[in-house]
Design a protein around this motif. Structure first.
Motif, PDB file in Angstrom:
ATOM      1  N   GLY A 118      -8.126 -34.845   9.325  1.00 49.19           N
ATOM      2  CA  GLY A 118      -8.855 -36.099   9.490  1.00 49.19           C
ATOM      3  C   GLY A 118      -8.620 -37.049   8.340  1.00 49.19           C
ATOM      4  O   GLY A 118      -8.010 -36.704   7.329  1.00 49.19           O
ATOM      5  N   ARG A 119      -9.118 -38.266   8.526  1.00 53.16           N
ATOM      6  CA  ARG A 119      -8.988 -39.300   7.509  1.00 53.16           C
ATOM      7  C   ARG A 119     -10.374 -39.764   7.077  1.00 53.16           C
ATOM      8  O   ARG A 119     -11.286 -39.836   7.883  1.00 53.16           O
ATOM      9  CB  ARG A 119      -8.270 -40.532   8.080  1.00 53.16           C
ATOM     10  N   GLN A 120     -10.484 -40.093   5.786  1.00 51.23           N
ATOM     11  CA  GLN A 120     -11.700 -40.734   5.296  1.00 51.23           C
ATOM     12  C   GLN A 120     -11.359 -42.174   5.005  1.00 51.23           C
ATOM     13  O   GLN A 120     -10.592 -42.455   4.084  1.00 51.23           O
ATOM     14  CB  GLN A 120     -12.177 -40.076   4.004  1.00 51.23           C
ATOM     15  N   SER A 143     -15.931 -44.371   2.685  1.00 52.33           N
ATOM     16  CA  SER A 143     -17.015 -44.968   3.462  1.00 52.33           C
ATOM     17  C   SER A 143     -18.304 -44.193   3.266  1.00 52.33           C
ATOM     18  O   SER A 143     -19.384 -44.777   3.178  1.00 52.33           O
ATOM     19  CB  SER A 143     -16.634 -44.997   4.937  1.00 52.33           C
ATOM     20  N   THR A 147      -8.665 -48.782   7.149  1.00 55.51           N
ATOM     21  CA  THR A 147      -7.981 -48.104   8.248  1.00 55.51           C
ATOM     22  C   THR A 147      -7.332 -49.140   9.155  1.00 55.51           C
ATOM     23  O   THR A 147      -7.608 -50.328   9.049  1.00 55.51           O
ATOM     24  CB  THR A 147      -8.981 -47.268   9.067  1.00 55.51           C
ATOM     25  N   SER A 193     -13.996 -49.176  11.831  1.00 54.75           N
ATOM     26  CA  SER A 193     -14.713 -47.907  11.797  1.00 54.75           C
ATOM     27  C   SER A 193     -15.896 -47.951  12.741  1.00 54.75           C
ATOM     28  O   SER A 193     -16.573 -48.972  12.848  1.00 54.75           O
ATOM     29  CB  SER A 193     -15.189 -47.648  10.359  1.00 54.75           C
ATOM     30  N   SER A 194     -16.141 -46.827  13.436  1.00 51.48           N
ATOM     31  CA  SER A 194     -17.265 -46.800  14.374  1.00 51.48           C
ATOM     32  C   SER A 194     -18.591 -46.850  13.627  1.00 51.48           C
ATOM     33  O   SER A 194     -19.603 -47.296  14.163  1.00 51.48           O
ATOM     34  CB  SER A 194     -17.185 -45.536  15.240  1.00 51.48           C
ATOM     35  N   THR A 233      -5.982 -44.654   3.254  1.00 54.48           N
ATOM     36  CA  THR A 233      -7.056 -43.709   3.535  1.00 54.48           C
ATOM     37  C   THR A 233      -6.842 -42.428   2.732  1.00 54.48           C
ATOM     38  O   THR A 233      -5.734 -42.131   2.287  1.00 54.48           O
ATOM     39  CB  THR A 233      -7.105 -43.333   5.033  1.00 54.48           C
ATOM     40  N   TRP A 253      -6.722 -38.648   3.272  1.00 53.90           N
ATOM     41  CA  TRP A 253      -6.633 -37.763   4.434  1.00 53.90           C
ATOM     42  C   TRP A 253      -6.465 -36.304   4.020  1.00 53.90           C
ATOM     43  O   TRP A 253      -6.043 -36.007   2.894  1.00 53.90           O
ATOM     44  CB  TRP A 253      -5.523 -38.187   5.401  1.00 53.90           C
ATOM     45  N   THR A 259     -18.137 -35.764  10.614  1.00 51.97           N
ATOM     46  CA  THR A 259     -18.506 -37.173  10.682  1.00 51.97           C
ATOM     47  C   THR A 259     -19.516 -37.502   9.593  1.00 51.97           C
ATOM     48  O   THR A 259     -19.442 -38.548   8.946  1.00 51.97           O
ATOM     49  CB  THR A 259     -19.083 -37.510  12.074  1.00 51.97           C
ATOM     50  N   ASP A 307     -12.996 -39.067   9.798  1.00 52.89           N
ATOM     51  CA  ASP A 307     -12.618 -39.327  11.187  1.00 52.89           C
ATOM     52  C   ASP A 307     -11.678 -38.213  11.616  1.00 52.89           C
ATOM     53  O   ASP A 307     -10.552 -38.119  11.119  1.00 52.89           O
ATOM     54  CB  ASP A 307     -11.891 -40.677  11.319  1.00 52.89           C
ATOM     55  N   VAL A 342      -8.932 -36.036  13.323  1.00 52.94           N
ATOM     56  CA  VAL A 342      -7.691 -36.369  14.010  1.00 52.94           C
ATOM     57  C   VAL A 342      -7.207 -35.171  14.826  1.00 52.94           C
ATOM     58  O   VAL A 342      -7.313 -35.152  16.036  1.00 52.94           O
ATOM     59  CB  VAL A 342      -6.595 -36.828  13.018  1.00 52.94           C
TER      60      VAL A 342
END
Lengths: 156, 501, 326
Positions: free
Chosen positions: C125-127, C209, C228, C232-233, C252, C254, C289, C294, C296
């Motif tokens: 995943g990525r931050q 984040s 990103t 971001s959601s 990011t 990751w 989360t 995020d 992946v």
């Protein structure tokens, strides 16, 4: 000449040796960190702080040595100092055995060897007792750290 | 009253059977693991973190914080019994706690430590309940110039107030500062004194130096003394503190609590400063300073209270600002994030049940620690009846494992052996190790703050005197130096005139 | 030959839902605990992520996954240990952008090659990072910030959690792409950096984040953009750096799983499947989360391509900005 030397006798050996130690470490620090960018007081580089500290150590070292020579009263317990060579070597060896073994032969043999060696550091070592202590400690270490805390050791 | 309603909520959460059990479990686990030398709160929380994933957020935080303050308090037990600090904050306890144990007064030392930490913990919780949001702001008033000056005061106090020879103390401090520069410089990325070894790239861990200089050196010199003919350990005297112990200890506990609570609010100073400051204060206030280092109960009571008060007030900047003080608090922060709770300015209003429940559980946990530790005192002091030749392998093995687990690195164990030899040499040369350790811990804070302050002010030294807090601290530092110079001058004159003493 | 037999065995095992048909080596995998090397000390984001994923991998693989922290030298200590392990799938490394894309250019000497010494398993995943400023700076957008920096060259500072960290490199990327003169100020970690940002000692920072959002919600920090490619959601109102006028700006943090090079392909595939399954567990996804990751879960090939492109991008930034460690 002899009178002059007697006047310069080291009366506080411990203080003198500590001074020599500070002096040597200080010089080494200056030597090594002189190779890093030093900068100025207002824009210090990575070498600035170590160089200043090294210089301070040199001054303190020389001052300690001078004091050890100039002091007029002999500290009474200076003479009683004797280096405990056997404990020093055995304890050092026991720790080094652990360091060398832990990644190669695993937790239990390393703990056993270290504990057994440590049992030999005292004045009258007993082999059988040492073996029992070492075995007990190995079991404890495995129980607490491997099974209990799940630290990433290999047992053997 | 709002507060009572909040506290009622909190105790309602903390006293549910599940949460109560987790609190007990956390405090017990923390105590048991915390007594192992070299294994402090950080390792314990990290290892047990996955266990909490399946719990509710409140329960997991209650258990983890139980582990945290349980391990924090247990560190002083190891310091008193074995002269081996489990973490930086209990280092100071070695100074007088261990001599007390050697005089057969381990019982009173452990009891006073338990009382002191309970009192300090309760005070910290109260402070947190009453003033969390306003106190959080204190952390924001301390920037690079303030930290630089604060550390300067601490270093000067160490040198001036430590026992032993002044010149050697200064030398040991500077040596400690130098050891603190080992590793990668965060500003420039230059690797200093690493000699090409990646194992030194992140510097030397405190545990390595503490175990080497204190535990290993102590074992060597004890064994050496045995050869020459050591007097056997003093027989155990009473388990409980005498009335005179309590009379001597209550004021230090009070002072330590206040000092520790205040310093705990500053996340940048790290965990050791509060207990060390309390020790210096007690030594300074004592009528007979020579008792310190030889088993003065004030030297246990003050620092232990300060240490535990700070351990609680560390939660204030963490919960209300999201700023952790030290690695263990950072891990607690991580644990909260995993549970979907973001600490920060709005945490108290968004998750009142978590905040007040945690708060209530912290007080309950401290009570449990007291109830748990007093009976344990009887067991711990039996340790001293074990023949030293059996204790030696156990101390060495546990210390080795503790040092290894810091970074899972055998290189660190070799380094600790080296510091053991060095520590033994220091004791031969009658150099106090304490200034070295203080210099080592505070050195990086001093250098980084100094450089950052000058970088941010673009090379203007006025930044240190234009800010009220840093100016006050500088004046205080100057006062300490003046005080030291005056007393040096006075002592010198006294020594020059025979018969005055 | 061996690999083909392994592959066939794996296909059968997958088809009948069994893990561990004796005979072929890859089929019995895993028959003992798997060691997951983590390059950072307990408590950091990498460690917590490893413990979350490791616990679920344990269930997926039917073998315990032991988290083994080997911190040091920006992840190089753990990477060096990882490449020396037997390529049998029993030693894995949780790597990140520093180890795989930046360290090769930051450090003068590196005893491993991040592009050839590892077999990528999956990008976990990525931050995302957020460009945050102190509200008293009075800027509300990236364009305004750039304008202010151009009006006051050499006066604004950007904070980072240390020389060569993702926050530092993102700041350097910003400095280069926007053509502004801002000064790097290093802190020993994210927390002290954010403290000084809140109290107005420094003016901006690229913060993860998860660290930044609580302050943005509380009004003590102002977010300008996410780093990103997509919004971001968690912060849908925040533009991306690209939308804010800096083309191709992506920075990011990751995290990905890699095995030593020459680990048999069937084992890599099995690990990839198991890890992706683990990432898709609702519990795991929820916790990640919470950490600001995020999720992946890419294929090994996609991950390998990603590592290469990241390596080229950061190598260029590091060279042009003159950042180095050692």
């Amino acid at each position: 000449m002899t009178g002059f030397l007697a006047g310069l006798a080291i009366r506080d050996t411990a203080g003198f040796v500590a001074g020599v130690l500070f002096l040597l470490v200080g010089l080494a620090a200056i030597g090594v960190s002189g190779g890093y960018p030093v900068g100025t007081l207002l824009h210090m580089g990575p070498g600035y702080f170590p160089v200043v500290l090294g210089a301070l150590l040199v001054i303190i070292g020389v001052a300690s040595m001078v004091r050890a020579v100039a002091v007029t009263t002999v500290t009474p317990d200076t003479a009683a100092v004797r280096i405990a060579l056997q404990p020093l070597l055995v304890v050092g060896a026991a720790v080094l055995v652990f360091a060398g073994g832990i990644d190669r032969i695993g937790l239990i043999p390393s703990v056993f060897a270290t504990a057994l060696l440590a049992c030999m550091a005292g004045p009258k070592p007993k082999l059988l007792e040492g073996g029992l202590i070492a075995a007990a400690l190995s079991a404890m270490a495995a129980g607490i750290f491997f099974y209990g805390l799940k630290l990433p050791f290999t047992l053997f | 009253m709002d507060l009572f309603a909040h506290l009622a909520t909190g105790f309602g959460v903390a006293l549910t059977p599940d949460n109560f059990l987790y609190c007990l479990l956390g405090a017990t686990l923390g105590t048991l693991v915390g007594v192992l030398p070299g294994i402090g709160p950080l390792t314990t929380i990290a290892m047990l973190l996955p266990l909490t994933f399946k719990m509710t957020p409140v329960a997991s935080l209650i258990m983890l914080s139980g582990i945290y303050y349980g391990a924090h308090h247990a560190g002083s037990t190891t310091a008193i019994m074995l002269n081996t600090p489990g973490d930086p904050s209990s280092l100071v306890i070695c100074l007088d706690g261990h001599p007390m144990a050697r005089q057969g007064r381990a019982g009173p030392a452990l009891c006073i430590a338990a009382f002191g930490s309970f009192f300090a913990g309760s005070f910290g919780v109260l402070l947190m309940a009453l003033f969390s949001p306003p106190l959080a702001g204190v952390a924001l008033r301390f920037a690079a110039p303030e930290y630089a000056c604060l550390v300067l005061v601490a270093l000067i106090a160490t040198v001036v107030l430590a026992r032993g020879r002044f010149l050697l103390n200064v030398g040991m401090s500077v040596l400690g500062l130098l050891l603190g520069t080992v590793g990668t410089d965060i500003e420039s990325g230059t690797m200093r004194f690493t000699f090409g070894s990646p194992n030194l790239a992140d510097g030397i861990n405190f545990i390595i130096i503490a175990v080497g200089v204190f535990a290993f050196a102590e074992v060597i010199s004890n064994l050496g003394r045995d050869r020459i003919g050591r007097t056997p350990a003093a027989p155990l005297r009473s388990l409980w503190p005498r009335r005179s112990d309590l009379a001597a200890a209550w004021k230090p506990i009070l002072r330590g609590t206040v000092l520790g609570s205040a310093l705990g609010l500053l996340p940048g100073t790290g965990p050791m400063v509060s207990s060390f400051a309390a020790y210096s204060l007690e030594r300074q206030l004592a009528k007979d300073r020579s008792r310190f280092g030889n088993g003065a109960i004030e030297g246990v009571a003050g620092p232990e209270a300060a240490n535990n008060a700070a351990a609680i007030t560390h939660f204030i900047p963490m919960l209300t600002l999201g700023i952790p003080a030290g690695a263990a608090m950072a891990l607690m922060l991580g644990a909260m994030l995993v549970q979907g709770i973001a600490p920060g300015p709005r945490m108290i209003s968004e998750h009142p049940d978590v905040f007040w429940g945690l708060l209530a559980s912290m007080w309950l946990g401290n009570l449990m620690l007291l109830v748990l530790n007093l009976p344990l005192v009887g067991i711990w002091i039996r340790l001293l009846t074990i023949p030293y030749r059996i204790l030696v392998p156990a101390i060495l093995v546990f210390c080795c494992i503790g040092v290894y687990s810091v970074n899972n690195s055998s290189f660190d164990v070799v380094l600790a052996a080296g510091f053991g030899v060095l520590g033994y040499a220091f004791s031969m040369l009658r150099c106090q190790p304490m200034p070295l350790i203080v210099g080592f811990i505070l050195g990086p804070v001093l250098e980084q703050s100094l450089r950052r302050a000058l970088l941010l002010s673009r090379g203007d030294l006025a930044t240190f005197v234009m800010r009220p807090i840093s100016l006050t601290l500088l004046i205080f530092a100057a006062g300490l130096i003046l005080y030291a110079a005056l007393s040096w001058y006075r002592d010198g004159r006294r020594q020059a005139l025979p018969g005055v003493r | 030959m061996l690999a083909r037999r392994g592959l066939a065995g794996f296909a059968i095992a997958a088809a009948i839902g069994l893990r561990g048909v004796p005979d072929a080596r890859a089929d019995t995998y895993p028959s003992k605990p798997v060691r997951l090397l983590v390059a950072f000390p307990p408590g950091g984001p990498s460690d917590v992520l490893a413990r979350i994923v490791g616990q679920q991998l344990n269930a997926e693989l039917g073998q315990s996954v032991i988290v083994d922290n080997r911190p040091g030298a920006g992840g190089n200590v753990a990477a060096e240990i990882a490449v020396k392990q037997a390529p049998d799938g029993y030693a894995l490394l949780l790597a990140n952008n520093s180890i795989l894309a930046a360290n090769a250019f930051l450090y003068k000497r590196l005893s491993f090659d991040p592009l050839t010494d590892f077999a990528p398993v999956t990008l976990i995943g990525r931050q995302p990072n957020i460009l945050v400023v102190s509200p008293s700076l009075g800027v509300g957008s990236v364009a305004q910030l750039i304008a202010l920096a151009k009006a006051r060259p050499g006066q604004l500072n950007f904070a980072s959690s240390g020389n060569g960290t993702a926050a530092h490199l993102a700041g350097e990327l910003f400095r280069l792409r926007a053509g502004i003169d801002i000064v790097h100020v290093a802190y020993p970690g994210v927390a002290p950096a954010l403290t000084d940002l809140i109290s107005d000692q420094v003016q901006m920072m690229f913060a993860t984040s998860v660290a930044a959002i609580p302050f943005m919600k509380g009004g003590t920090l102002r977010g300008l953009a996410v780093t990103t490619a997509q919004r971001s959601s968690a912060m849908p109102d925040l533009p991306t750096m690209m939308e804010a006028g800096l083309p191709d700006f992506e920075a990011t943090t990751w995290h990905g799983l890699v095995a030593p090079a020459r680990t048999p392909a069937p084992i890599v595939t099995q690990l990839n499947t198991a890890t992706i399954d683990a990432l898709h567990q609702p519990d795991v996804a929820r916790r990640l989360t919470g950490l600001g990751v995020d999720v992946v879960g890419s294929t090994p090939e996609e991950f390998a391509t990603y590592i290469k492109s990241e390596s080229i991008k950061w190598g260029d930034v590091i060279k042009r900005a003159g950042v180095h460690i050692g």
